[in-house]
Design a protein around this motif. Sequence first.
Motif, mmCIF file in Angstrom:
data_model
loop_
_atom_site.group_PDB
_atom_site.id
_atom_site.type_symbol
_atom_site.label_atom_id
_atom_site.label_comp_id
_atom_site.label_asym_id
_atom_site.label_seq_id
_atom_site.Cartn_x
_atom_site.Cartn_y
_atom_site.Cartn_z
ATOM 1 N N GLY A 193 0.810 -1.216 0.000
ATOM 2 C CA GLY A 193 0.000 0.000 0.000
ATOM 3 C C GLY A 193 0.844 1.267 0.000
ATOM 4 O O GLY A 193 2.077 1.205 -0.040
ATOM 5 N N MET A 194 0.172 2.432 0.024
ATOM 6 C CA MET A 194 0.889 3.710 -0.041
ATOM 7 C C MET A 194 0.315 4.692 0.969
ATOM 8 O O MET A 194 -0.895 4.734 1.178
ATOM 9 C CB MET A 194 0.719 4.336 -1.432
ATOM 10 C CG MET A 194 1.428 3.610 -2.534
ATOM 11 S SD MET A 194 0.941 4.290 -4.146
ATOM 12 C CE MET A 194 -0.497 3.316 -4.514
ATOM 13 N N SER A 207 10.193 7.674 -7.469
ATOM 14 C CA SER A 207 10.194 6.258 -7.123
ATOM 15 C C SER A 207 10.588 6.087 -5.672
ATOM 16 O O SER A 207 11.421 6.831 -5.164
ATOM 17 C CB SER A 207 11.181 5.503 -8.007
ATOM 18 O OG SER A 207 11.244 4.154 -7.604
ATOM 19 N N THR A 208 9.963 5.129 -4.998
ATOM 20 C CA THR A 208 10.371 4.821 -3.632
ATOM 21 C C THR A 208 11.256 3.585 -3.619
ATOM 22 O O THR A 208 11.637 3.100 -2.576
ATOM 23 C CB THR A 208 9.134 4.541 -2.749
ATOM 24 O OG1 THR A 208 8.380 3.494 -3.363
ATOM 25 C CG2 THR A 208 8.270 5.777 -2.610
ATOM 26 N N SER A 226 15.270 2.041 -9.268
ATOM 27 C CA SER A 226 14.140 2.033 -10.186
ATOM 28 C C SER A 226 13.997 3.430 -10.776
ATOM 29 O O SER A 226 14.434 4.403 -10.174
ATOM 30 C CB SER A 226 12.874 1.619 -9.452
ATOM 31 O OG SER A 226 11.947 1.108 -10.376
ATOM 32 N N LEU A 277 4.463 4.679 -13.928
ATOM 33 C CA LEU A 277 3.146 5.307 -13.793
ATOM 34 C C LEU A 277 3.048 6.599 -14.606
ATOM 35 O O LEU A 277 1.974 6.962 -15.053
ATOM 36 C CB LEU A 277 2.837 5.575 -12.317
ATOM 37 C CG LEU A 277 2.530 4.316 -11.501
ATOM 38 C CD1 LEU A 277 2.254 4.675 -10.046
ATOM 39 C CD2 LEU A 277 1.351 3.547 -12.087
ATOM 40 N N SER A 285 -3.310 -1.878 -2.843
ATOM 41 C CA SER A 285 -3.672 -0.741 -3.685
ATOM 42 C C SER A 285 -4.550 -1.212 -4.829
ATOM 43 O O SER A 285 -4.518 -2.387 -5.221
ATOM 44 C CB SER A 285 -2.433 -0.092 -4.288
ATOM 45 O OG SER A 285 -1.453 0.114 -3.305
HETATM 46 N N1 LIG Z 1 0.701 -1.174 -6.590
HETATM 47 C C1 LIG Z 1 1.452 -0.345 -5.850
HETATM 48 N N2 LIG Z 1 1.542 -0.480 -4.495
HETATM 49 C C2 LIG Z 1 2.282 0.360 -3.762
HETATM 50 N N3 LIG Z 1 2.998 1.377 -4.260
HETATM 51 C C3 LIG Z 1 2.967 1.571 -5.578
HETATM 52 C C4 LIG Z 1 2.195 0.742 -6.448
HETATM 53 N N4 LIG Z 1 2.350 1.186 -7.699
HETATM 54 C C5 LIG Z 1 3.182 2.246 -7.641
HETATM 55 N N5 LIG Z 1 3.565 2.479 -6.363
HETATM 56 C C6 LIG Z 1 4.443 3.586 -5.898
HETATM 57 O O1 LIG Z 1 4.580 4.507 -6.963
HETATM 58 C C7 LIG Z 1 5.951 4.735 -7.254
HETATM 59 C C8 LIG Z 1 6.124 5.062 -8.713
HETATM 60 O O2 LIG Z 1 5.793 3.965 -9.524
HETATM 61 P P1 LIG Z 1 6.406 3.854 -10.981
HETATM 62 O O3 LIG Z 1 6.127 5.135 -11.692
HETATM 63 O O4 LIG Z 1 5.927 2.601 -11.626
HETATM 64 O O5 LIG Z 1 7.962 3.807 -10.725
HETATM 65 P P2 LIG Z 1 8.887 2.635 -10.154
HETATM 66 O O6 LIG Z 1 8.063 1.374 -10.177
HETATM 67 O O7 LIG Z 1 10.026 2.595 -11.089
HETATM 68 O O8 LIG Z 1 9.257 3.062 -8.771
HETATM 69 C C9 LIG Z 1 6.631 3.478 -6.800
HETATM 70 O O9 LIG Z 1 7.993 3.696 -6.504
HETATM 71 C C10 LIG Z 1 5.827 3.106 -5.565
HETATM 72 O O10 LIG Z 1 6.250 3.862 -4.447
#
Ligand SMILES: Nc1ncnc2c1ncn2[C@@H]1O[C@H](COP(=O)(O)OP(=O)(O)O)[C@@H](O)[C@H]1O
Length: 419
Positions: A213-214, A228-229, A233, A238, A262
């Motif tokens: 989750g977030m 990105s977290t 990456s 997204l 999520s």
């Molecule tokens: N399904 C998910 N559950 C939790 N966090 C998510 C999810 N999808 C995306 N995130 C958060 O959104 C951020 C950005 O996602 P994204 O743009 O795909 O970049 P990346 O996957 O390279 O970090 C991720 O680093 C994460 O923190």
Amino acid sequence: VAELEAELDLARGEADAARRTEAERRSLEERLRLTQKQESLAVLASGIAHDFNNLLMGMLGNANVVLRQLPDSSPLRYRVQSIETAALRASELTRQLRAYSGGEALVPSDVPVAELLGDMGALLGSLLPHGVELVLDTPSGLPSLCVDATQLRQVIMNLIVNAAEAIGDRPGRIHVRARFVEANRELLSRAVVNHDLPPGSYVSIEVEDSGQGMSPEVLARIFDPFYSTKRASRGLGLAAVLGIVRGHGGAIIVTSQVGRGSRFQVLLPPSAQLPVHSQAPAESGPTPSGGRVLIVEDEEGVRSTLRVSLEYSGFYVQTARHGREALRLFAERDARFDVVLLDLTMPGLSGGETLTELRRLDPKVRVVLTSGFGREESLERLGAPPPEDFIQKPYPPAELVKKLRAVMRGEPEADRRAG
Ligand SMILES: Nc1ncnc2c1ncn2[C@@H]1O[C@H](COP(=O)(O)OP(=O)(O)O)[C@@H](O)[C@H]1O
Ligand SMILES: [Mg+2]
């Protein structure tokens, strides 16, 4: 932005008259700020993607030439292949960037959504970690959507990869569901893009996970490019999803709870009226050897790479650094060029102006246009009747060779693209 600004002005005036609440004004200001941010990021992203493409072309082309010169037994082959792999991966990143900025042309066709999801499920299922279960829920009777299949695949892929990463090594489940929904105003207003779509029926594609989750703070930034977290990456997944859904006139709604999981919901209008033209890979047929090619390209690196690469494939090659030089070479020669590879953006005469002049010199000239932009955008920017074919940078040299040969054989582009 102009519209929002006008609205904001209005809001300010009305606030004086105390007809609008402070909260409303704030929310408008926030939306204006977000729209401005998205627009400037899109400009930045498309600029970076454009410059990177030229650099990657040089790398891919040179790696390809070196590979062909190395004997099969050379221990260096592996190194050069790694260069090629890295450059291809980088070109995948620039593709995501372009998708975000909306610079990728749409190639819509009727796409059976349930089938597309099924195919992707089968493909991705085997790639996910062992503990992660992928559940597909696609009722029969879903309509075909008029969308760009490649881009829709990119969206679903990015969402599923994120879902799997959110679950990590623990056991968990990813639920992918497609269905018809009646979207009301309240639901649509929570969308990240296109939050003012009219209420009504939409095709909804949802990817739900039981991952970590977030927090609201993370949630607020996830669509920003390069946010990105994760360690190592790129944070473009997204951002690309956002650009693609926006381009299709759809909406995205995200809900998430820390520790619970999520849900990403993509809403697409069921009867998206996009201009239809199909695009299939060029066919390969009997290939006559040789042919005279004129390369018109202002980037030194790209030019020399192309020359070496095409000479290797048996072409006779001349290069021009800009439109004027191309015209001079063209007029000088009594033997004509079979095909011209023309760069779209050059200093001095533009691609379009050069093309017009070339046609004046030889109405039968055959031209393959090239640029880092997508096909649609390139043809629009050309500002001249379309050339015989187009190839988007960066491309593997083999693909260019195939196209040049097809054009030299005089195959009309429609035949090659309809497949
Ligand atoms: N399904 C998910 N559950 C939790 N966090 C998510 C999810 N999808 C995306 N995130 C958060 O959104 C951020 C950005 O996602 P994204 O743009 O795909 O970049 P990346 O996957 O390279 O970090 C991720 O680093 C994460 O923190
Ligand atoms: Mg991602």
